[in-house]
Design a protein around this motif. Structure first.
Motif, PDB file in Angstrom:
ATOM      1  N   GLY A 182       0.817  -1.201   0.000  1.00  0.00           N
ATOM      2  CA  GLY A 182       0.000   0.000   0.000  1.00  0.00           C
ATOM      3  C   GLY A 182       0.852   1.252   0.000  1.00  0.00           C
ATOM      4  O   GLY A 182       1.917   1.291   0.620  1.00  0.00           O
ATOM      5  N   ASP A 183       0.406   2.266  -0.700  1.00  0.00           N
ATOM      6  CA  ASP A 183       1.158   3.510  -0.789  1.00  0.00           C
ATOM      7  C   ASP A 183       0.807   4.494   0.308  1.00  0.00           C
ATOM      8  O   ASP A 183       1.509   5.478   0.508  1.00  0.00           O
ATOM      9  CB  ASP A 183       0.907   4.175  -2.156  1.00  0.00           C
ATOM     10  N   THR A 184      -0.284   4.228   1.046  1.00  0.00           N
ATOM     11  CA  THR A 184      -0.725   5.157   2.080  1.00  0.00           C
ATOM     12  C   THR A 184      -0.582   4.517   3.452  1.00  0.00           C
ATOM     13  O   THR A 184      -1.077   3.404   3.691  1.00  0.00           O
ATOM     14  CB  THR A 184      -2.190   5.564   1.864  1.00  0.00           C
ATOM     15  N   VAL A 185       0.121   5.205   4.356  1.00  0.00           N
ATOM     16  CA  VAL A 185       0.248   4.752   5.738  1.00  0.00           C
ATOM     17  C   VAL A 185      -0.903   5.337   6.538  1.00  0.00           C
ATOM     18  O   VAL A 185      -1.092   6.554   6.568  1.00  0.00           O
ATOM     19  CB  VAL A 185       1.590   5.189   6.347  1.00  0.00           C
ATOM     20  N   ARG A 186      -1.677   4.462   7.172  1.00  0.00           N
ATOM     21  CA  ARG A 186      -2.834   4.911   7.941  1.00  0.00           C
ATOM     22  C   ARG A 186      -2.607   4.599   9.418  1.00  0.00           C
ATOM     23  O   ARG A 186      -2.526   3.424   9.808  1.00  0.00           O
ATOM     24  CB  ARG A 186      -4.105   4.229   7.441  1.00  0.00           C
ATOM     25  N   ASP A 187      -2.494   5.642  10.217  1.00  0.00           N
ATOM     26  CA  ASP A 187      -2.339   5.451  11.656  1.00  0.00           C
ATOM     27  C   ASP A 187      -3.537   4.685  12.219  1.00  0.00           C
ATOM     28  O   ASP A 187      -4.683   4.992  11.899  1.00  0.00           O
ATOM     29  CB  ASP A 187      -2.221   6.804  12.375  1.00  0.00           C
ATOM     30  N   GLY A 188      -3.238   3.714  13.035  1.00  0.00           N
ATOM     31  CA  GLY A 188      -4.293   2.935  13.673  1.00  0.00           C
ATOM     32  C   GLY A 188      -4.595   1.619  12.993  1.00  0.00           C
ATOM     33  O   GLY A 188      -5.368   0.811  13.529  1.00  0.00           O
ATOM     34  N   ASP A 189      -3.969   1.353  11.838  1.00  0.00           N
ATOM     35  CA  ASP A 189      -4.277   0.120  11.116  1.00  0.00           C
ATOM     36  C   ASP A 189      -3.916  -1.130  11.928  1.00  0.00           C
ATOM     37  O   ASP A 189      -4.707  -2.078  12.006  1.00  0.00           O
ATOM     38  CB  ASP A 189      -3.525   0.094   9.783  1.00  0.00           C
ATOM     39  N   LEU A 190      -2.728  -1.159  12.513  1.00  0.00           N
ATOM     40  CA  LEU A 190      -2.308  -2.351  13.232  1.00  0.00           C
ATOM     41  C   LEU A 190      -3.215  -2.604  14.440  1.00  0.00           C
ATOM     42  O   LEU A 190      -3.654  -3.739  14.661  1.00  0.00           O
ATOM     43  CB  LEU A 190      -0.856  -2.230  13.700  1.00  0.00           C
ATOM     44  N   ILE A 191      -3.503  -1.580  15.211  1.00  0.00           N
ATOM     45  CA  ILE A 191      -4.320  -1.774  16.404  1.00  0.00           C
ATOM     46  C   ILE A 191      -5.742  -2.167  16.020  1.00  0.00           C
ATOM     47  O   ILE A 191      -6.362  -3.019  16.678  1.00  0.00           O
ATOM     48  CB  ILE A 191      -4.300  -0.518  17.285  1.00  0.00           C
ATOM     49  N   ALA A 192      -6.271  -1.594  14.957  1.00  0.00           N
ATOM     50  CA  ALA A 192      -7.593  -1.996  14.488  1.00  0.00           C
ATOM     51  C   ALA A 192      -7.589  -3.469  14.079  1.00  0.00           C
ATOM     52  O   ALA A 192      -8.541  -4.217  14.367  1.00  0.00           O
ATOM     53  CB  ALA A 192      -8.031  -1.117  13.322  1.00  0.00           C
ATOM     54  N   PHE A 193      -6.531  -3.897  13.408  1.00  0.00           N
ATOM     55  CA  PHE A 193      -6.391  -5.300  13.027  1.00  0.00           C
ATOM     56  C   PHE A 193      -6.381  -6.206  14.267  1.00  0.00           C
ATOM     57  O   PHE A 193      -7.056  -7.245  14.303  1.00  0.00           O
ATOM     58  CB  PHE A 193      -5.103  -5.485  12.219  1.00  0.00           C
ATOM     59  N   LEU A 194      -5.654  -5.810  15.297  1.00  0.00           N
ATOM     60  CA  LEU A 194      -5.559  -6.620  16.509  1.00  0.00           C
ATOM     61  C   LEU A 194      -6.875  -6.602  17.296  1.00  0.00           C
ATOM     62  O   LEU A 194      -7.227  -7.603  17.939  1.00  0.00           O
ATOM     63  CB  LEU A 194      -4.410  -6.133  17.384  1.00  0.00           C
ATOM     64  N   GLU A 195      -7.600  -5.488  17.255  1.00  0.00           N
ATOM     65  CA  GLU A 195      -8.931  -5.464  17.879  1.00  0.00           C
ATOM     66  C   GLU A 195      -9.837  -6.490  17.218  1.00  0.00           C
ATOM     67  O   GLU A 195     -10.577  -7.213  17.901  1.00  0.00           O
ATOM     68  CB  GLU A 195      -9.523  -4.056  17.801  1.00  0.00           C
ATOM     69  N   ASP A 196      -9.768  -6.573  15.902  1.00  0.00           N
ATOM     70  CA  ASP A 196     -10.559  -7.582  15.201  1.00  0.00           C
ATOM     71  C   ASP A 196     -10.123  -8.988  15.600  1.00  0.00           C
ATOM     72  O   ASP A 196     -10.957  -9.876  15.834  1.00  0.00           O
ATOM     73  CB  ASP A 196     -10.421  -7.410  13.689  1.00  0.00           C
ATOM     74  N   GLU A 197      -8.814  -9.213  15.679  1.00  0.00           N
ATOM     75  CA  GLU A 197      -8.287 -10.527  16.039  1.00  0.00           C
ATOM     76  C   GLU A 197      -8.738 -10.935  17.444  1.00  0.00           C
ATOM     77  O   GLU A 197      -8.993 -12.117  17.704  1.00  0.00           O
ATOM     78  CB  GLU A 197      -6.757 -10.517  15.988  1.00  0.00           C
ATOM     79  N   ALA A 198      -8.815  -9.972  18.355  1.00  0.00           N
ATOM     80  CA  ALA A 198      -9.166 -10.265  19.744  1.00  0.00           C
ATOM     81  C   ALA A 198     -10.669 -10.209  19.996  1.00  0.00           C
ATOM     82  O   ALA A 198     -11.112 -10.409  21.136  1.00  0.00           O
ATOM     83  CB  ALA A 198      -8.448  -9.286  20.678  1.00  0.00           C
ATOM     84  N   GLY A 199     -11.452  -9.922  18.971  1.00  0.00           N
ATOM     85  CA  GLY A 199     -12.895  -9.839  19.140  1.00  0.00           C
ATOM     86  C   GLY A 199     -13.341  -8.607  19.896  1.00  0.00           C
ATOM     87  O   GLY A 199     -14.362  -8.635  20.599  1.00  0.00           O
ATOM     88  N   LEU A 200     -12.594  -7.518  19.755  1.00  0.00           N
ATOM     89  CA  LEU A 200     -12.904  -6.274  20.446  1.00  0.00           C
ATOM     90  C   LEU A 200     -13.517  -5.263  19.481  1.00  0.00           C
ATOM     91  O   LEU A 200     -13.259  -5.300  18.275  1.00  0.00           O
ATOM     92  CB  LEU A 200     -11.633  -5.680  21.057  1.00  0.00           C
ATOM     93  N   ALA A 201     -14.286  -4.335  20.037  1.00  0.00           N
ATOM     94  CA  ALA A 201     -14.834  -3.254  19.225  1.00  0.00           C
ATOM     95  C   ALA A 201     -13.738  -2.242  18.906  1.00  0.00           C
ATOM     96  O   ALA A 201     -12.763  -2.098  19.650  1.00  0.00           O
ATOM     97  CB  ALA A 201     -15.988  -2.578  19.966  1.00  0.00           C
ATOM     98  N   ARG A 202     -13.881  -1.547  17.818  1.00  0.00           N
ATOM     99  CA  ARG A 202     -12.924  -0.521  17.438  1.00  0.00           C
ATOM    100  C   ARG A 202     -12.881   0.580  18.485  1.00  0.00           C
ATOM    101  O   ARG A 202     -13.909   1.037  18.972  1.00  0.00           O
ATOM    102  CB  ARG A 202     -13.294   0.085  16.078  1.00  0.00           C
ATOM    103  N   GLY A 203     -11.680   0.968  18.852  1.00  0.00           N
ATOM    104  CA  GLY A 203     -11.483   2.024  19.822  1.00  0.00           C
ATOM    105  C   GLY A 203     -11.377   1.547  21.259  1.00  0.00           C
ATOM    106  O   GLY A 203     -11.140   2.352  22.166  1.00  0.00           O
ATOM    107  N   GLU A 204     -11.527   0.237  21.498  1.00  0.00           N
ATOM    108  CA  GLU A 204     -11.427  -0.276  22.869  1.00  0.00           C
ATOM    109  C   GLU A 204      -9.988  -0.284  23.379  1.00  0.00           C
ATOM    110  O   GLU A 204      -9.742  -0.151  24.571  1.00  0.00           O
ATOM    111  CB  GLU A 204     -12.003  -1.695  22.954  1.00  0.00           C
ATOM    112  N   VAL A 205      -9.022  -0.466  22.476  1.00  0.00           N
ATOM    113  CA  VAL A 205      -7.620  -0.579  22.889  1.00  0.00           C
ATOM    114  C   VAL A 205      -7.026   0.817  23.026  1.00  0.00           C
ATOM    115  O   VAL A 205      -7.034   1.607  22.072  1.00  0.00           O
ATOM    116  CB  VAL A 205      -6.811  -1.409  21.875  1.00  0.00           C
ATOM    117  N   THR A 206      -6.506   1.113  24.200  1.00  0.00           N
ATOM    118  CA  THR A 206      -5.877   2.416  24.436  1.00  0.00           C
ATOM    119  C   THR A 206      -4.394   2.308  24.769  1.00  0.00           C
ATOM    120  O   THR A 206      -3.705   3.313  24.890  1.00  0.00           O
ATOM    121  CB  THR A 206      -6.595   3.151  25.584  1.00  0.00           C
ATOM    122  N   GLY A 207      -3.896   1.093  24.938  1.00  0.00           N
ATOM    123  CA  GLY A 207      -2.476   0.881  25.193  1.00  0.00           C
ATOM    124  C   GLY A 207      -2.094  -0.520  24.777  1.00  0.00           C
ATOM    125  O   GLY A 207      -2.948  -1.410  24.658  1.00  0.00           O
TER     126      GLY A 207
END
Length: 432
Positions: A182-207
């Motif tokens: 991908g040519d565009t770096v989007r902040d939050g992509d990795l954490i959003a991916f891990l929220e999906d992996e852990a079965g969490l809603a978006r924005g639940e992870v703060t650290g």
């Protein structure tokens, strides 16, 4: 009869399962706690008042665990027998702003943890695991145990001198893994991916505390399967052996003149100076509270500590067939030769003559052979939690471990017999 048939593979098989299920210190202590729970231990919170009842108890703090067993009727001044180890291993850890990339590649920004053999992390399929801190104040473990990341090595056609001059890696520029296009770096992509992996809603992870790991499973190796290759043997091999030994002693029903303890710390690879490291107050606090919970006084605490002995169990160096000159000429520890006693007169290890006698007695009782490791005088040795534990708590400490090759590699090598020999020696030490 093959070498593999000469010993009970059950312990080593279980070690391999433990290694595979423990990609981070947080997973390691959770798995150790689960095994102790099956042996009757129960978790106690540091924020609660402790009682002096008998039985097995443990404290979890981050990537560290301290577990102890109180025999029925144990006096407040009863000394402890401590098996010390550490849960962390050198690796690549995710930075606070992880999303990066260039030239059409999407990458993850990582920081070097400890002293890894960096070349061992190249061209290896990596997973990602760790601890997620949630908005509600709780934490969640996550483990993406499949090929997700890779640190690609530069082709030899673009580095013609690598064979003659050796591989030279810049820690900042050359070790950032790729994980997509991908040519565009989007902040939050990795954490959003891990929220999906852990079965969490978006924005639940703060650290987060995240790190990479090799997804290749541990395996027996060699013609006769005399060896085991796997990740994080330094030092989950000792954590596993200590957990098995403590559980066995607690369920044996025998008399115990000491209180057996397992203390597995985090952050040994970076100096142990943290609230979960051996140079922090965790062990001393737990041991003191155990004394006081049984109605003890400061005098009882002093008496208990004065009679306490700790075995600091960490992996050591087996003689390397291709670099034998790097070892002391009269000390060549071999794999499957039994645990090693580590000695250094400059106190890089805590062992002295009286400590050697304690360890020798435990090995004799268990019917386990042991070896001695001393560094070549021209090669200063590393250090362990042993001297830290001895100095911080004023308790007699002995440095031991299992001899391995490829220490600090993403994938290390030990003898298939040595893990259960160590566990047997630790069991005899905890129940003399």
């Amino acid at each position: 009869m093959s070498a593999a048939a000469r010993f009970d593979r059950g312990h080593t098989d279980d070690l391999m399962s433990f290694l595979a299920a423990s990609p981070t210190p947080y997973h390691a202590v959770a798995n150790a706690a689960e095994r102790l729970e099956k042996a009757g231990f129960r978790q106690v919170a540091e924020t609660d008042a402790w009682d002096g009842t008998s039985g097995g108890k443990y404290v979890l703090r981050g990537g560290a665990i301290v577990a102890w067993y109180v025999p029925e009727g144990a006096a407040a001044h009863t000394p402890f027998r401590v098996v010390g180890a550490h849960t962390d291993s050198p690796n690549l850890r995710v930075k606070p702003r992880p999303d990066t990339g260039a030239h059409g590649w999407r990458q993850i920004a990582v920081e070097i943890y400890g002293g890894p053999l960096m070349n061992s992390w190249l061209d290896r399929d990596l997973g990602l695991a760790g601890r997620l801190s949630l908005r509600d104040g709780t934490t969640r473990l996550v483990d993406v145990d499949r090929p997700l990341l890779r640190v690609p090595q530069l082709a030899i056609h673009m580095d013609r001198n690598v064979s003659a001059d050796g591989l030279k890696l810049d820690k900042q520029r050359h070790l950032q893994p790729i994980w997509g296009l991908g040519d565009t770096v989007r902040d939050g992509d990795l954490i959003a991916f891990l929220e999906d992996e852990a079965g969490l809603a978006r924005g639940e992870v703060t650290g987060w505390d995240l790190m990479t790991h090799s997804v290749e499973p541990p395996a027996y190796l060699g013609r006769d399967q005399e060896l085991v290759a796997g990740p994080r043997m330094d030092n989950l091999l000792s954590v596993h052996a200590g957990t098995a030994a403590l559980a066995a002693v607690a369920t044996s029903g025998g008399e115990l003149p000491y209180l057996p303890v397992l203390a597995a710390f985090d952050h040994e690879e970076t100096g142990s100076q943290s609230d979960t490291g051996a140079d922090g107050p965790l062990l001393g606090s737990v041991l003191e509270r155990s004394v006081f919970a049984r109605g003890g006084t400061y005098e009882d605490r002093a008496r208990a500590f004065a009679g306490t002995v700790c075995l600091s169990s960490d992996t050591g160096h087996a003689v390397h067939p291709n670099y034998a000159e790097r070892h002391d000429p009269t000390h060549h520890p071999r794999v499957n030769g039994g645990p090693i006693l580590k000695v250094n007169v400059n106190n890089r290890y805590a062992t002295d003559g009286s400590g050697r006698a304690v360890f020798a007695a435990a090995c004799e009782k268990a019917g386990v052979p042991f070896q001695t490791f001393v560094s070549n005088n021209s090669m200063p040795c590393g250090t362990t939690i042993g001297p830290i534990t001895a100095a911080r708590h004023g308790i007699s400490t002995v440095d031991i471990g299992v001899a391995i090759l490829s220490m600090h590699s993403a994938r290390e090598l030990c003898g298939a017999e040595d893990p259960h020999l160590l566990a047997n020696a630790l069991g005899a030490f905890l129940q003399p």
